[in-house]
Design a protein around this motif. Structure first.
Motif, short mmCIF file in Angstrom:
data_model
loop_
_atom_site.label_atom_id
_atom_site.label_comp_id
_atom_site.label_asym_id
_atom_site.label_seq_id
_atom_site.Cartn_x
_atom_site.Cartn_y
_atom_site.Cartn_z
N PHE A 78 0.86 -1.18 0.00
CA PHE A 78 0.00 0.00 0.00
C PHE A 78 0.90 1.24 0.00
N PRO A 79 1.33 1.71 -1.17
CA PRO A 79 2.34 2.78 -1.23
C PRO A 79 1.81 4.15 -0.80
N VAL A 80 0.48 4.37 -0.88
CA VAL A 80 -0.09 5.66 -0.51
C VAL A 80 -1.29 5.43 0.40
N ALA A 81 -1.61 6.46 1.17
CA ALA A 81 -2.79 6.38 2.00
C ALA A 81 -4.04 6.28 1.12
N GLY A 82 -4.94 5.41 1.50
CA GLY A 82 -6.16 5.22 0.71
C GLY A 82 -6.03 4.18 -0.38
N ALA A 83 -4.86 3.57 -0.53
CA ALA A 83 -4.72 2.50 -1.52
C ALA A 83 -5.62 1.33 -1.16
N VAL A 84 -6.20 0.70 -2.19
CA VAL A 84 -7.26 -0.28 -1.97
C VAL A 84 -6.85 -1.64 -2.55
N PHE A 85 -7.08 -2.68 -1.76
CA PHE A 85 -6.97 -4.06 -2.22
C PHE A 85 -8.39 -4.60 -2.31
N GLU A 86 -8.76 -5.09 -3.49
CA GLU A 86 -10.12 -5.58 -3.71
C GLU A 86 -10.07 -6.98 -4.29
N ALA A 114 -10.06 -6.57 12.95
CA ALA A 114 -9.49 -5.93 14.13
C ALA A 114 -8.24 -5.12 13.83
N ALA A 115 -7.80 -5.10 12.55
CA ALA A 115 -6.58 -4.38 12.20
C ALA A 115 -6.82 -2.87 12.30
N GLY A 116 -5.90 -2.16 12.93
CA GLY A 116 -6.07 -0.73 13.12
C GLY A 116 -5.54 0.12 12.00
N ASP A 117 -4.70 -0.41 11.14
CA ASP A 117 -4.07 0.41 10.10
C ASP A 117 -4.77 0.27 8.75
N VAL A 118 -5.84 -0.52 8.69
CA VAL A 118 -6.59 -0.66 7.44
C VAL A 118 -8.08 -0.66 7.76
N GLN A 119 -8.87 -0.33 6.75
CA GLN A 119 -10.31 -0.46 6.83
C GLN A 119 -10.71 -1.71 6.06
N PHE A 120 -11.66 -2.46 6.59
CA PHE A 120 -12.04 -3.75 6.01
C PHE A 120 -13.55 -3.79 5.81
N ALA A 121 -13.96 -4.23 4.62
CA ALA A 121 -15.38 -4.41 4.33
C ALA A 121 -15.53 -5.66 3.49
N ALA A 122 -16.60 -6.41 3.73
CA ALA A 122 -16.83 -7.65 2.99
C ALA A 122 -18.32 -7.84 2.78
N SER A 123 -18.65 -8.51 1.68
CA SER A 123 -20.03 -8.88 1.38
C SER A 123 -20.02 -10.30 0.84
N ALA A 124 -21.05 -11.05 1.18
CA ALA A 124 -21.16 -12.44 0.75
C ALA A 124 -22.57 -12.71 0.31
N GLY A 125 -22.77 -13.89 -0.25
CA GLY A 125 -24.06 -14.27 -0.78
C GLY A 125 -23.87 -14.98 -2.10
N LYS A 126 -24.57 -14.53 -3.15
CA LYS A 126 -24.39 -15.11 -4.47
C LYS A 126 -22.98 -14.87 -5.00
N ALA A 127 -22.41 -13.71 -4.64
CA ALA A 127 -21.02 -13.38 -4.99
C ALA A 127 -20.32 -12.95 -3.72
N VAL A 146 -14.49 -8.42 -1.17
CA VAL A 146 -13.64 -8.01 -0.04
C VAL A 146 -12.91 -6.74 -0.45
N ARG A 147 -12.87 -5.76 0.45
CA ARG A 147 -12.20 -4.49 0.18
C ARG A 147 -11.37 -4.10 1.40
N VAL A 148 -10.08 -3.88 1.19
CA VAL A 148 -9.16 -3.47 2.25
C VAL A 148 -8.55 -2.14 1.83
N THR A 149 -8.71 -1.12 2.67
CA THR A 149 -8.21 0.23 2.38
C THR A 149 -7.18 0.61 3.42
N ALA A 150 -6.00 1.05 2.97
CA ALA A 150 -4.92 1.44 3.88
C ALA A 150 -5.22 2.82 4.46
N ARG A 151 -5.06 2.97 5.78
CA ARG A 151 -5.23 4.27 6.42
C ARG A 151 -4.02 5.18 6.18
N GLY A 152 -2.86 4.57 6.00
CA GLY A 152 -1.64 5.34 5.77
C GLY A 152 -0.73 4.59 4.83
#
Length: 322
Positions: A55-63, A88-101, A104-110
């Motif tokens: 995550f080279p910059v703040a706000g970089a996203v892994f999807e 529980a990670a403090g340096d990233v934001q985590f969101a996930a959705s499940a179901g038919k598909a 996962v989205r991980v966003t770096a805070r810094g």
């Protein structure tokens, strides 16, 4: 003139701010992705993905977005970053959705130059289709519509004990090195650019009755069998609507006479309200078809589309033909 230039300048500034606000977040640098696919005896599929990302910059996203076309349901069992739970990670934001598909989205805070290891474990219900005595697996392990390139990708398939993959198993896309292994396959590729995906495909013998037919496969068969009925119904509606317009056209083809002016006005009003009613009915039918028959694909929408065309025809010709 100065006022006009000021307005133009403000408009350009607002447009630039809007473009910046709408700009997508930068993607994380994905160095490596390893996908292990394990098929269970009941036809389920358990997947473990391990990604090495920076995550080279703040706000970089892994999807990660896994298409569920060939699955009944997906559930995320665990998600970790460097061995710790992502939630529980403090340096990233985590969101996930499940179901038919599954998404996962991980966003770096810094920003960080250190490579992070993200591991996802999920289960695919109904992932194995049936074709006679054979099981069929079609699992997209890398989506083509992604923004980032991947430095190295591997995919491993592991089948139940005593089952070997049959000919034709491998990766659907070209450019992969595929190796047969006991009870499975191993595929690898370097430098996977954006716009290219990977679909793991396998055929193997199954024990008759041990693997239930997945719902998505039943729905495909039903959609194929019912498609002619939906198309015929839509054509029938179009024929009825065209017949109504043609009868009205024949009846009122000559110039208006004083004796039928009131009658023509009544027919125009009838066509106008009938057209509006058809448009409303088309909307309600489209919603009901999507809600109740969406699993049958686009074919049920032939009915509301035909109703819409008939209603639009009534509105267009209600003053021209009468």
């Amino acid at each position: 003139m100065i006022r006009q230039l000021g307005c133009v300048g403000r408009a350009a500034m607002l447009a630039a701010l809007g473009a910046v606000a709408c700009r997508p977040a930068p993607a994380a640098l994905l160095e490596r992705l390893d996908v292990h696919v394990g098929v269970t005896a009941d036809g389920g599929v358990e997947v473990v993905e391990t990604a090495t990302a920076r995550f080279p910059v703040a706000g970089a996203v892994f999807e990660r977005a896994i298409d569920g076309t060939w699955a009944d349901e997906m559930s995320l069992m665990s998600a970790t970053i460097d061995g710790a739970p992502l939630a529980a990670a403090g340096d990233v934001q985590f969101a996930a959705s499940a179901g038919k598909a599954l998404g996962v989205r991980v966003t770096a805070r810094g920003p960080s130059t250190v490579a992070r290891e993200i591991a996802l474990r999920y289960r695919v219900e109904g992932g194995v289709g049936l074709e006679g005595p054979r099981g069929l697996l079609t699992l997209p392990i890398v989506r083509a519509d992604r923004r980032e390139a991947i430095g190295h990708v591997t995919g491993t398939l592991e089948l139940p004990i005593g089952i070997e993959p049959l000919d034709g198993s491998g990766v659907a896309e070209a450019g992969w090195t595929v190796e047969r292994r006991p009870r499975g396959l191993f595929a690898a590729r370097d430098s996977l650019p954006p716009g290219e995906g990977a679909t793991l495909m396998a055929q193997f013998e199954i024990q008759r009755g041990a693997v239930p037919e997945p719902a998505w496969q039943r729905h495909q068969v039903q959609a194929r069998n019912l498609a002619p009925a939906f198309i015929s119904g839509g054509l029938f509606i179009l024929v009825i609507g065209a017949g109504v317009l043609w009868i009205i056209r024949l009846q009122y083809a000559t110039k208006a006479r004083d004796a039928v002016v009131a009658e023509r006005a009544e027919v125009r009003r009838g066509l106008w309200f009938a057209g509006l009613a058809c448009l409303g009915l088309a909307l309600l039918t489209a919603i009901a078809a999507h809600w109740l028959l969406g699993h049958l694909g686009p074919w049920p929408q032939a009915l509301p589309i035909s109703i819409f065309v008939v209603g639009a025809g009534f509105l267009v010709v209600h003053r021209r033909w009468v």
